[in-house]
Design a protein around this motif. Structure first.
Motif, PDB file in Angstrom:
ATOM      1  N   PRO A  28      -1.189  -4.349   8.856  1.00  0.00           N
ATOM      2  CA  PRO A  28      -1.592  -6.034   8.736  1.00  0.00           C
ATOM      3  C   PRO A  28      -0.031  -6.092   8.626  1.00  0.00           C
ATOM      4  CG  PRO A  28      -1.709  -4.539   6.699  1.00  0.00           C
ATOM      5  CD  PRO A  28      -2.082  -3.831   7.561  1.00  0.00           C
ATOM      6  N   ARG A  29       0.218  -7.941   8.768  1.00  0.00           N
ATOM      7  CA  ARG A  29       1.294  -8.206   8.619  1.00  0.00           C
ATOM      8  C   ARG A  29       1.586  -9.051   7.436  1.00  0.00           C
ATOM      9  NH1 ARG A  29       3.999 -12.539  11.355  1.00  0.00           N
ATOM     10  NH2 ARG A  29       6.206 -12.676  11.696  1.00  0.00           N
ATOM     11  N   ILE A  30       2.175  -9.148   6.214  1.00  0.00           N
ATOM     12  CA  ILE A  30       2.266  -9.825   5.762  1.00  0.00           C
ATOM     13  C   ILE A  30       3.746 -10.571   5.384  1.00  0.00           C
ATOM     14  CG2 ILE A  30       1.873 -10.056   2.707  1.00  0.00           C
ATOM     15  CD1 ILE A  30       0.279  -7.045   4.557  1.00  0.00           C
ATOM     16  N   ASP A  46      -1.655 -11.543   8.402  1.00  0.00           N
ATOM     17  CA  ASP A  46      -2.200 -11.218   9.775  1.00  0.00           C
ATOM     18  C   ASP A  46      -2.918  -9.881   9.731  1.00  0.00           C
ATOM     19  OD1 ASP A  46      -1.561 -13.918  10.007  1.00  0.00           O
ATOM     20  OD2 ASP A  46       0.552 -12.899  11.444  1.00  0.00           O
ATOM     21  N   SER A  47      -3.973  -9.705  10.768  1.00  0.00           N
ATOM     22  CA  SER A  47      -4.466  -8.161  10.367  1.00  0.00           C
ATOM     23  C   SER A  47      -5.496  -8.325  11.858  1.00  0.00           C
ATOM     24  CB  SER A  47      -4.749  -6.987   8.850  1.00  0.00           C
ATOM     25  OG  SER A  47      -6.290  -7.710   8.868  1.00  0.00           O
ATOM     26  N   ALA A  48      -5.731  -6.820  12.224  1.00  0.00           N
ATOM     27  CA  ALA A  48      -7.550  -6.432  12.695  1.00  0.00           C
ATOM     28  C   ALA A  48      -8.688  -7.183  11.782  1.00  0.00           C
ATOM     29  CB  ALA A  48      -7.097  -5.477  13.064  1.00  0.00           C
ATOM     30  N   GLY A  52     -15.515  -8.372   5.868  1.00  0.00           N
ATOM     31  CA  GLY A  52     -15.654  -8.979   4.367  1.00  0.00           C
ATOM     32  C   GLY A  52     -13.475  -8.986   4.400  1.00  0.00           C
ATOM     33  N   ILE A  53     -13.379  -9.140   4.992  1.00  0.00           N
ATOM     34  CA  ILE A  53     -11.526  -9.106   4.642  1.00  0.00           C
ATOM     35  C   ILE A  53     -10.996  -9.937   4.195  1.00  0.00           C
ATOM     36  CG2 ILE A  53     -10.753  -9.711   7.296  1.00  0.00           C
ATOM     37  CD1 ILE A  53      -8.533  -8.286   7.323  1.00  0.00           C
ATOM     38  N   LEU A  54     -11.842 -11.432   3.859  1.00  0.00           N
ATOM     39  CA  LEU A  54     -11.572 -12.154   3.983  1.00  0.00           C
ATOM     40  C   LEU A  54     -11.242 -12.518   1.991  1.00  0.00           C
ATOM     41  CD1 LEU A  54     -10.211 -15.366   3.721  1.00  0.00           C
ATOM     42  CD2 LEU A  54     -12.513 -16.492   4.098  1.00  0.00           C
ATOM     43  N   LEU A  55     -12.925 -11.890   1.898  1.00  0.00           N
ATOM     44  CA  LEU A  55     -12.974 -11.767   0.528  1.00  0.00           C
ATOM     45  C   LEU A  55     -11.538 -10.761  -0.034  1.00  0.00           C
ATOM     46  CD1 LEU A  55     -15.005 -11.565  -1.902  1.00  0.00           C
ATOM     47  CD2 LEU A  55     -15.770 -10.149  -1.191  1.00  0.00           C
ATOM     48  N   GLU A  56     -11.088  -9.302   0.219  1.00  0.00           N
ATOM     49  CA  GLU A  56     -10.432  -8.502   0.097  1.00  0.00           C
ATOM     50  C   GLU A  56      -8.818  -9.169   0.298  1.00  0.00           C
ATOM     51  OE1 GLU A  56     -10.337  -4.599  -1.349  1.00  0.00           O
ATOM     52  OE2 GLU A  56     -11.757  -5.312  -0.250  1.00  0.00           O
ATOM     53  N   VAL A  57      -8.754  -9.882   0.402  1.00  0.00           N
ATOM     54  CA  VAL A  57      -6.978 -10.683   0.089  1.00  0.00           C
ATOM     55  C   VAL A  57      -7.843 -11.979  -1.089  1.00  0.00           C
ATOM     56  CG1 VAL A  57      -5.310 -12.090   1.037  1.00  0.00           C
ATOM     57  CG2 VAL A  57      -6.963 -10.612   2.417  1.00  0.00           C
ATOM     58  N   ALA A 101       6.386  -8.951  -5.185  1.00  0.00           N
ATOM     59  CA  ALA A 101       6.225  -7.693  -4.366  1.00  0.00           C
ATOM     60  C   ALA A 101       4.807  -6.880  -4.742  1.00  0.00           C
ATOM     61  CB  ALA A 101       7.293  -6.400  -5.288  1.00  0.00           C
ATOM     62  N   GLN A 102       4.349  -7.914  -5.549  1.00  0.00           N
ATOM     63  CA  GLN A 102       2.901  -7.447  -6.076  1.00  0.00           C
ATOM     64  C   GLN A 102       1.999  -7.762  -5.117  1.00  0.00           C
ATOM     65  OE1 GLN A 102       2.238  -7.614 -10.069  1.00  0.00           O
ATOM     66  NE2 GLN A 102       2.626  -5.699 -10.661  1.00  0.00           N
ATOM     67  N   ILE A 103       2.736  -8.897  -4.591  1.00  0.00           N
ATOM     68  CA  ILE A 103       0.903  -9.692  -3.494  1.00  0.00           C
ATOM     69  C   ILE A 103       1.364  -8.940  -2.130  1.00  0.00           C
ATOM     70  CG2 ILE A 103       0.845 -11.991  -2.334  1.00  0.00           C
ATOM     71  CD1 ILE A 103       2.236 -13.241  -4.583  1.00  0.00           C
ATOM     72  N   GLU A 104       2.415  -8.643  -1.731  1.00  0.00           N
ATOM     73  CA  GLU A 104       3.092  -7.856  -0.789  1.00  0.00           C
ATOM     74  C   GLU A 104       2.163  -6.608  -0.321  1.00  0.00           C
ATOM     75  OE1 GLU A 104       6.437  -6.693   3.150  1.00  0.00           O
ATOM     76  OE2 GLU A 104       6.538  -8.210   1.161  1.00  0.00           O
ATOM     77  N   ASP A 105       2.599  -5.717  -1.850  1.00  0.00           N
ATOM     78  CA  ASP A 105       2.109  -4.607  -1.701  1.00  0.00           C
ATOM     79  C   ASP A 105       0.806  -4.775  -1.840  1.00  0.00           C
ATOM     80  OD1 ASP A 105       2.272  -1.553  -1.932  1.00  0.00           O
ATOM     81  OD2 ASP A 105       2.110  -1.483  -4.063  1.00  0.00           O
ATOM     82  N   TYR A 106      -0.746  -4.843  -2.752  1.00  0.00           N
ATOM     83  CA  TYR A 106      -1.407  -4.877  -3.053  1.00  0.00           C
ATOM     84  C   TYR A 106      -2.482  -4.802  -1.335  1.00  0.00           C
ATOM     85  CZ  TYR A 106      -0.556  -3.767  -7.924  1.00  0.00           C
ATOM     86  OH  TYR A 106      -0.410  -3.699  -8.877  1.00  0.00           O
ATOM     87  N   ILE A 107      -1.858  -6.602  -0.758  1.00  0.00           N
ATOM     88  CA  ILE A 107      -2.837  -7.076   0.759  1.00  0.00           C
ATOM     89  C   ILE A 107      -2.420  -5.437   1.369  1.00  0.00           C
ATOM     90  CG2 ILE A 107      -2.578  -8.215   2.248  1.00  0.00           C
ATOM     91  CD1 ILE A 107      -1.708 -10.617   0.519  1.00  0.00           C
ATOM     92  N   ARG A 108      -1.213  -4.942   1.990  1.00  0.00           N
ATOM     93  CA  ARG A 108      -1.163  -4.300   2.472  1.00  0.00           C
ATOM     94  C   ARG A 108      -1.555  -3.353   1.543  1.00  0.00           C
ATOM     95  NH1 ARG A 108       2.518  -4.639   6.196  1.00  0.00           N
ATOM     96  NH2 ARG A 108       4.280  -5.436   4.402  1.00  0.00           N
ATOM     97  N   LYS A 109      -2.313  -2.304   0.854  1.00  0.00           N
ATOM     98  CA  LYS A 109      -2.933  -1.331   0.939  1.00  0.00           C
ATOM     99  C   LYS A 109      -4.255  -1.499   1.090  1.00  0.00           C
ATOM    100  CE  LYS A 109       0.908   0.822  -3.059  1.00  0.00           C
ATOM    101  NZ  LYS A 109       0.433   1.169  -4.371  1.00  0.00           N
ATOM    102  N   SER A 110      -5.084  -2.623   0.558  1.00  0.00           N
ATOM    103  CA  SER A 110      -6.071  -3.455   0.455  1.00  0.00           C
ATOM    104  C   SER A 110      -7.140  -3.308   2.182  1.00  0.00           C
ATOM    105  CB  SER A 110      -6.430  -4.753   0.172  1.00  0.00           C
ATOM    106  OG  SER A 110      -6.353  -4.597  -1.513  1.00  0.00           O
ATOM    107  N   LEU A 111      -5.894  -3.936   2.815  1.00  0.00           N
ATOM    108  CA  LEU A 111      -5.887  -3.739   4.435  1.00  0.00           C
ATOM    109  C   LEU A 111      -5.676  -1.494   5.257  1.00  0.00           C
ATOM    110  CD1 LEU A 111      -5.495  -7.516   4.896  1.00  0.00           C
ATOM    111  CD2 LEU A 111      -7.573  -6.725   4.317  1.00  0.00           C
ATOM    112  N   GLY A 112      -5.816  -1.570   4.319  1.00  0.00           N
ATOM    113  CA  GLY A 112      -4.325  -0.262   5.038  1.00  0.00           C
ATOM    114  C   GLY A 112      -5.375  -0.145   5.694  1.00  0.00           C
TER     115      GLY A 112
END
Length: 454
Positions: A28-30, A46-48, A52-57, A101-112
């Motif tokens: 994912p690219r945040i 942006d990500s594959a 359910g990905i929208l709900l995750e973000v 930093a938390q916004i980027e980190d948590y979204i990246r982990k959620s979509l990893g």
């Protein structure tokens, strides 16, 4: 016991190994932009794409107490490209570096690649053990004093409530509670004791056999789910949306939800207009996801206390809504999701030193003063209990100052009153010109603008 993934069958993206490969090859690219807008922080994701990905973000954002004012969402072609305009609760841009930093980190982990977009779905009510607490889920008919009775039962069985969230809607009540052993401060592991918890709470919820949906199940494991998502699932499974037909309020107070089909593109277009409030977008996207619809495009706008949401969806099987029955069910479920979190009554906040039985004691005082809890959030932060209650009279009436003074005298000055309920808005007689100007100033439909990829 049934599978932990009960309720989810094969989906359009059910090949886990292939999905993991795609996520690893396309991380994912945040991008967080604090320069382009003077009013909001812009978050681009942006990500594959996956179901359910929208709900995750969105879930990450609400957990960080962000307010989503606008959003543009598109996910055709297997790629997820979203833009969110977010602020803090005071409507200001996010400038705190740690939060950014938390916004980027948590979204990246959620979509990893190691994440799962669809959390396990447990039975509608039960007791599950984790390492340091037990999770108790309750679903039953609401009545005055119910939370007080539940809390008293748990206290008598030496179970300390460390966190809880309780919702009521129409005639139903749902709760997710986390409890620990009074003696050890950890999860209750004794099977016989857990069975007593189950038996006594089941009896309490049945209320003489008149309450539907009050059975409990006991399971073990460490799977967890977002509490608010779980409450939506429990009430959806319980069929609280069916109550709307029997107890329809004035039309002016209802959210305006419509569904139409765009046959040329095989989309169903879901449009929502209602009063804006906190976490509204999470509630609607959560419901669409639990109804197994995939959001391909969306236009979200909230301004001047009004919300406009437009979703272009298909079922996970790839088809739009084909029957009037299906469309009506989606409308009713979205209306219920919007109304569940509407807070009715006076907001009371209690910040006090935590102790075993505190919730039982406080709710007993509410009951003795003829108050009923319509919504509650109970948390523990270190040695402090931070609890929020929305209360009203047992017959639904407003709470007077005399009652407030009485419960404050009993509980102490740590109880803060955050406001009286808003008076109902008078129904306005709308002229034909109002509709003309309303259409001019509401957000433009993606359908009318033709903003789609071919």
């Amino acid at each position: 016991m049934s599978s932990m993934d009960e309720g989810y069958g094969p989906t359009w993206d059910s090949d886990d190994e292939y999905d993991n490969f795609i996520r690893k090859m396309n991380p994912p690219r945040i991008v967080i932009d604090n320069e382009s807008s003077a009013e909001a922080t812009i978050v681009r994701v942006d990500s594959a794409n996956e179901y359910g990905i929208l709900l995750e973000v969105i879930q990450v954002m609400i957990d960080l107490d962000l307010v989503i004012g606008k959003a543009y969402i598109t996910s055709d072609g297997g790629w997820f490209m979203d833009v969110f305009n977010v602020t803090d609760k005071e409507g200001k841009k996010i400038k705190d570096e740690e939060t950014l930093a938390q916004i980027e980190d948590y979204i990246r982990k959620s979509l990893g690649p190691d994440s799962r977009y669809i959390p396990s779905r447990r039975r509608s009510v039960g007791v599950a053990a984790a390492a340091d607490h037990n999770v108790i889920e309750l679903m039953g008919t609401d009545r005055p004093g119910l939370l007080s009775e539940v809390s008293a039962v748990l206290a008598s069985l030496k179970c300390n409530v460390v966190s809880a969230e309780i919702w009521t809607h129409k005639t139903r009540a749902a709760a997710v509670m986390r409890v620990t052993d009074e003696d050890t401060g950890l999860a209750v592991t004794d099977a016989e004791r857990l069975e007593r918890v189950r038996e006594r709470l089941s009896y309490l919820l049945r209320g003489g056999g008149l309450s539907r949906g009050a059975a409990m199940a006991v399971s073990s494991g460490t799977a967890t789910m977002h509490t608010e998502r779980r409450l939506h699932q429990m009430m959806l499974d319980d069929g609280d949306y069916e109550q709307l037909q029997r107890q329809a309020p004035e039309q002016s107070q209802r959210p305006n939800v419509t569904v139409r089909n765009w046959n040329d593109k095989d989309y169903s277009v879901v449009t929502i207009r209602c009063k804006d409030r906190s976490k509204l977008l999470f509630d609607t996207v959560c419901t669409l996801t639990d109804l197994r619809y995939v959001v391909f495009h969306a236009n979200i706008d909230a301004k001047d206390n009004q919300a406009y949401q437009e979703f272009y969806v298909r079922h996970v099987n790839g088809s739009p809504m084909n029957t009037e029955t299906e469309r009506l069910r989606v409308i009713q479920c979205l209306e219920a999701a919007i109304e569940r979190r509407v807070s009715e009554g006076v907001k009371l906040e209690l910040c006090a030193t935590d102790k075993v039985g505190l919730l039982s004691e406080v709710t007993r005082i509410f009951r003795e003063n003829s108050l009923t809890v319509t919504r509650a959030e109970v948390t523990t932060r270190g040695r402090m209990a931070v609890n929020t209650f929305y209360v009203r009279g047992s017959a639904g009436e407003a709470v007077d100052q005399k009652t407030i003074d009485s419960i404050r005298q009993a509980i102490g000055q740590n109880l803060q009153v955050k406001g009286q309920p808003e008076p109902p808005e008078p129904q306005k007689k709308e002229s034909p010109t109002w509709f003309l100007f309303a259409n001019l100033f509401r957000p433009r439909s993606l359908y009318s603008l033709g903003l789609f990829m071919h």
